[in-house]
Scaffold this motif. Structure first.
Motif, PDB file in Angstrom:
ATOM      1  N   PRO A 117       0.719  -1.186   0.029  1.00  0.00           N
ATOM      2  CA  PRO A 117       0.106   0.054  -0.178  1.00  0.00           C
ATOM      3  C   PRO A 117       0.722   1.436  -0.043  1.00  0.00           C
ATOM      4  CG  PRO A 117      -0.962  -1.742   1.408  1.00  0.00           C
ATOM      5  CD  PRO A 117       0.305  -2.172   0.906  1.00  0.00           C
ATOM      6  N   THR A 118       1.822   1.382   0.799  1.00  0.00           N
ATOM      7  CA  THR A 118       2.601   2.517   0.891  1.00  0.00           C
ATOM      8  C   THR A 118       4.100   2.248   0.928  1.00  0.00           C
ATOM      9  OG1 THR A 118       2.860   3.006   3.215  1.00  0.00           O
ATOM     10  CG2 THR A 118       0.990   3.683   2.182  1.00  0.00           C
ATOM     11  N   LEU A 119       5.030   3.060   1.055  1.00  0.00           N
ATOM     12  CA  LEU A 119       6.361   2.958   1.181  1.00  0.00           C
ATOM     13  C   LEU A 119       6.958   3.932   2.392  1.00  0.00           C
ATOM     14  CD1 LEU A 119       8.223   2.921  -2.231  1.00  0.00           C
ATOM     15  CD2 LEU A 119       8.069   1.138  -0.603  1.00  0.00           C
ATOM     16  N   GLY A 120       5.950   4.067   3.143  1.00  0.00           N
ATOM     17  CA  GLY A 120       6.208   4.588   4.513  1.00  0.00           C
ATOM     18  C   GLY A 120       7.146   3.787   5.410  1.00  0.00           C
ATOM     19  N   ILE A 121       7.643   4.622   6.534  1.00  0.00           N
ATOM     20  CA  ILE A 121       8.471   3.790   7.184  1.00  0.00           C
ATOM     21  C   ILE A 121       7.622   3.032   8.331  1.00  0.00           C
ATOM     22  CG2 ILE A 121      10.145   3.836   9.416  1.00  0.00           C
ATOM     23  CD1 ILE A 121      10.699   6.966   8.112  1.00  0.00           C
ATOM     24  N   SER A 154       9.682  -1.927   4.902  1.00  0.00           N
ATOM     25  CA  SER A 154      11.226  -2.326   4.947  1.00  0.00           C
ATOM     26  C   SER A 154      11.491  -3.547   4.331  1.00  0.00           C
ATOM     27  CB  SER A 154      11.731  -2.078   6.263  1.00  0.00           C
ATOM     28  OG  SER A 154      11.560  -0.888   6.730  1.00  0.00           O
ATOM     29  N   VAL A 155      10.741  -4.513   4.670  1.00  0.00           N
ATOM     30  CA  VAL A 155      11.033  -5.932   4.047  1.00  0.00           C
ATOM     31  C   VAL A 155      10.887  -5.832   2.555  1.00  0.00           C
ATOM     32  CG1 VAL A 155      10.284  -8.292   3.933  1.00  0.00           C
ATOM     33  CG2 VAL A 155      10.276  -7.219   6.263  1.00  0.00           C
ATOM     34  N   VAL A 156       9.954  -5.308   2.133  1.00  0.00           N
ATOM     35  CA  VAL A 156       9.756  -5.173   0.634  1.00  0.00           C
ATOM     36  C   VAL A 156      11.044  -4.456   0.013  1.00  0.00           C
ATOM     37  CG1 VAL A 156       8.385  -3.926  -1.203  1.00  0.00           C
ATOM     38  CG2 VAL A 156       7.302  -5.146   0.720  1.00  0.00           C
ATOM     39  N   VAL A 157      11.290  -3.536   0.467  1.00  0.00           N
ATOM     40  CA  VAL A 157      12.603  -2.655   0.052  1.00  0.00           C
ATOM     41  C   VAL A 157      13.649  -3.435   0.181  1.00  0.00           C
ATOM     42  CG1 VAL A 157      14.205  -0.675   0.264  1.00  0.00           C
ATOM     43  CG2 VAL A 157      11.609  -0.438   0.240  1.00  0.00           C
ATOM     44  N   ILE A 199       8.654  -2.600  -7.590  1.00  0.00           N
ATOM     45  CA  ILE A 199       7.814  -2.318  -6.284  1.00  0.00           C
ATOM     46  C   ILE A 199       6.791  -1.254  -7.070  1.00  0.00           C
ATOM     47  CG2 ILE A 199       7.724  -1.356  -4.096  1.00  0.00           C
ATOM     48  CD1 ILE A 199      10.567  -1.841  -3.814  1.00  0.00           C
ATOM     49  N   TRP A 200       5.526  -1.774  -6.788  1.00  0.00           N
ATOM     50  CA  TRP A 200       4.217  -1.033  -7.195  1.00  0.00           C
ATOM     51  C   TRP A 200       3.574  -0.663  -5.905  1.00  0.00           C
ATOM     52  CZ3 TRP A 200       1.204  -2.453 -11.888  1.00  0.00           C
ATOM     53  CH2 TRP A 200       1.948  -2.455 -13.133  1.00  0.00           C
ATOM     54  N   TYR A 201       3.305   0.718  -5.637  1.00  0.00           N
ATOM     55  CA  TYR A 201       2.499   0.972  -4.236  1.00  0.00           C
ATOM     56  C   TYR A 201       1.433   2.024  -4.604  1.00  0.00           C
ATOM     57  CZ  TYR A 201       5.785   5.223  -4.018  1.00  0.00           C
ATOM     58  OH  TYR A 201       6.368   6.269  -4.056  1.00  0.00           O
ATOM     59  N   ILE A 202       0.307   2.044  -3.929  1.00  0.00           N
ATOM     60  CA  ILE A 202      -0.790   2.818  -4.021  1.00  0.00           C
ATOM     61  C   ILE A 202      -0.292   4.027  -3.989  1.00  0.00           C
ATOM     62  CG2 ILE A 202      -3.280   3.327  -3.296  1.00  0.00           C
ATOM     63  CD1 ILE A 202      -3.217   0.404  -2.380  1.00  0.00           C
ATOM     64  N   GLY A 203       0.357   4.504  -2.879  1.00  0.00           N
ATOM     65  CA  GLY A 203       0.780   5.753  -2.960  1.00  0.00           C
ATOM     66  C   GLY A 203       0.867   6.334  -1.115  1.00  0.00           C
ATOM     67  N   ASP A 231       8.303   7.543   2.128  1.00  0.00           N
ATOM     68  CA  ASP A 231       9.496   7.699   2.905  1.00  0.00           C
ATOM     69  C   ASP A 231      10.929   6.553   2.478  1.00  0.00           C
ATOM     70  OD1 ASP A 231       8.318   9.594   4.872  1.00  0.00           O
ATOM     71  OD2 ASP A 231       7.186   7.877   5.540  1.00  0.00           O
ATOM     72  N   LEU A 232      10.319   5.644   2.146  1.00  0.00           N
ATOM     73  CA  LEU A 232      11.629   4.486   1.736  1.00  0.00           C
ATOM     74  C   LEU A 232      11.623   4.632   0.396  1.00  0.00           C
ATOM     75  CD1 LEU A 232      10.302   1.659   4.060  1.00  0.00           C
ATOM     76  CD2 LEU A 232      12.251   3.373   4.438  1.00  0.00           C
ATOM     77  N   ARG A 233      11.275   5.328  -0.546  1.00  0.00           N
ATOM     78  CA  ARG A 233      11.648   5.339  -1.841  1.00  0.00           C
ATOM     79  C   ARG A 233      13.193   5.653  -2.101  1.00  0.00           C
ATOM     80  NH1 ARG A 233       7.628   6.938  -6.778  1.00  0.00           N
ATOM     81  NH2 ARG A 233       9.207   6.405  -8.477  1.00  0.00           N
ATOM     82  N   SER A 234      13.695   6.659  -1.321  1.00  0.00           N
ATOM     83  CA  SER A 234      14.968   6.827  -1.603  1.00  0.00           C
ATOM     84  C   SER A 234      15.967   5.854  -1.270  1.00  0.00           C
ATOM     85  CB  SER A 234      15.388   8.166  -0.827  1.00  0.00           C
ATOM     86  OG  SER A 234      15.201   7.923   0.530  1.00  0.00           O
ATOM     87  N   GLU A 235      15.400   4.492  -0.393  1.00  0.00           N
ATOM     88  CA  GLU A 235      16.549   3.508  -0.209  1.00  0.00           C
ATOM     89  C   GLU A 235      16.432   2.547  -1.239  1.00  0.00           C
ATOM     90  OE1 GLU A 235      18.003   3.761   3.084  1.00  0.00           O
ATOM     91  OE2 GLU A 235      17.155   5.763   3.225  1.00  0.00           O
ATOM     92  N   ILE A 236      15.807   2.717  -2.054  1.00  0.00           N
ATOM     93  CA  ILE A 236      15.373   1.668  -3.325  1.00  0.00           C
ATOM     94  C   ILE A 236      16.718   1.799  -4.433  1.00  0.00           C
ATOM     95  CG2 ILE A 236      14.078   0.673  -5.070  1.00  0.00           C
ATOM     96  CD1 ILE A 236      11.733   1.723  -3.369  1.00  0.00           C
ATOM     97  N   ASN A 237      17.438   0.694  -4.721  1.00  0.00           N
ATOM     98  CA  ASN A 237      18.576   1.019  -5.614  1.00  0.00           C
ATOM     99  C   ASN A 237      18.142   0.975  -6.955  1.00  0.00           C
ATOM    100  OD1 ASN A 237      18.564  -1.594  -6.847  1.00  0.00           O
ATOM    101  ND2 ASN A 237      19.379  -2.850  -5.421  1.00  0.00           N
TER     102      ASN A 237
END
Length: 133
Positions: free
Chosen positions: A12-16, A21-24, A38-42, A46-52
């Motif tokens: 659903p989100t990339l919030g903390i 965190s597991v998905v990332v 990674i697809w998320y609803i929106g 927060d964690l988007r910047s952690e994705i390579n």
């Protein structure tokens, strides 16, 4: 050379949070062996910047959890997708993925006890459960 398997992680989100965190971490750590998305609803990013950079990220820009237009867009695009495996995390994502009828293998992970989710999430998850394969 063998072609990489295409995997899409849906959340659903990339919030903390723990599931986020597991998905990332899964996507980042396996992106050399598999084509990871990674697809998320929106809502939270927060964690988007952690994705390579090897992982494809797609937000459906929901303004609220009741933004059904975003969820329907995701459902439609999943139905047309070419992923080999779709891994849905948390009940809302599971219901969207299962109802999309994508021609992919579907894997679902709760990350929590089902009784801890609200009624709508439990209801959607329970009645779409037979679509898992």
């Amino acid at each position: 050379m063998k072609q990489k398997i295409n995997i899409c992680q849906i959340i659903p989100t990339l919030g903390i949070g723990g599931a986020e965190s597991v998905v990332v971490n899964i996507a980042n750590r396996t992106s050399k062996k598999f084509n990871q998305s990674i697809w998320y609803i929106g809502l939270k990013h927060d964690l988007r910047s952690e994705i390579n950079s090897e992982v494809t990220v797609r937000s459906f820009d929901a303004s609220t959890f009741l933004d059904f237009q975003s969820q329907l867009r995701m459902r439609k695009e999943l139905g047309q997708s070419k992923f080999d495996i779709i891994h849905a995390h948390l009940p809302r994502a599971q219901a969207i993925v299962r109802s999309a009828r994508a021609d992919s293998k579907i894997l679902s992970t709760h990350h929590n006890m089902p009784g801890l989710y609200g009624f709508p999430e439990r209801y959607m998850e329970f009645f779409t459960r037979p679509a898992d394969n």
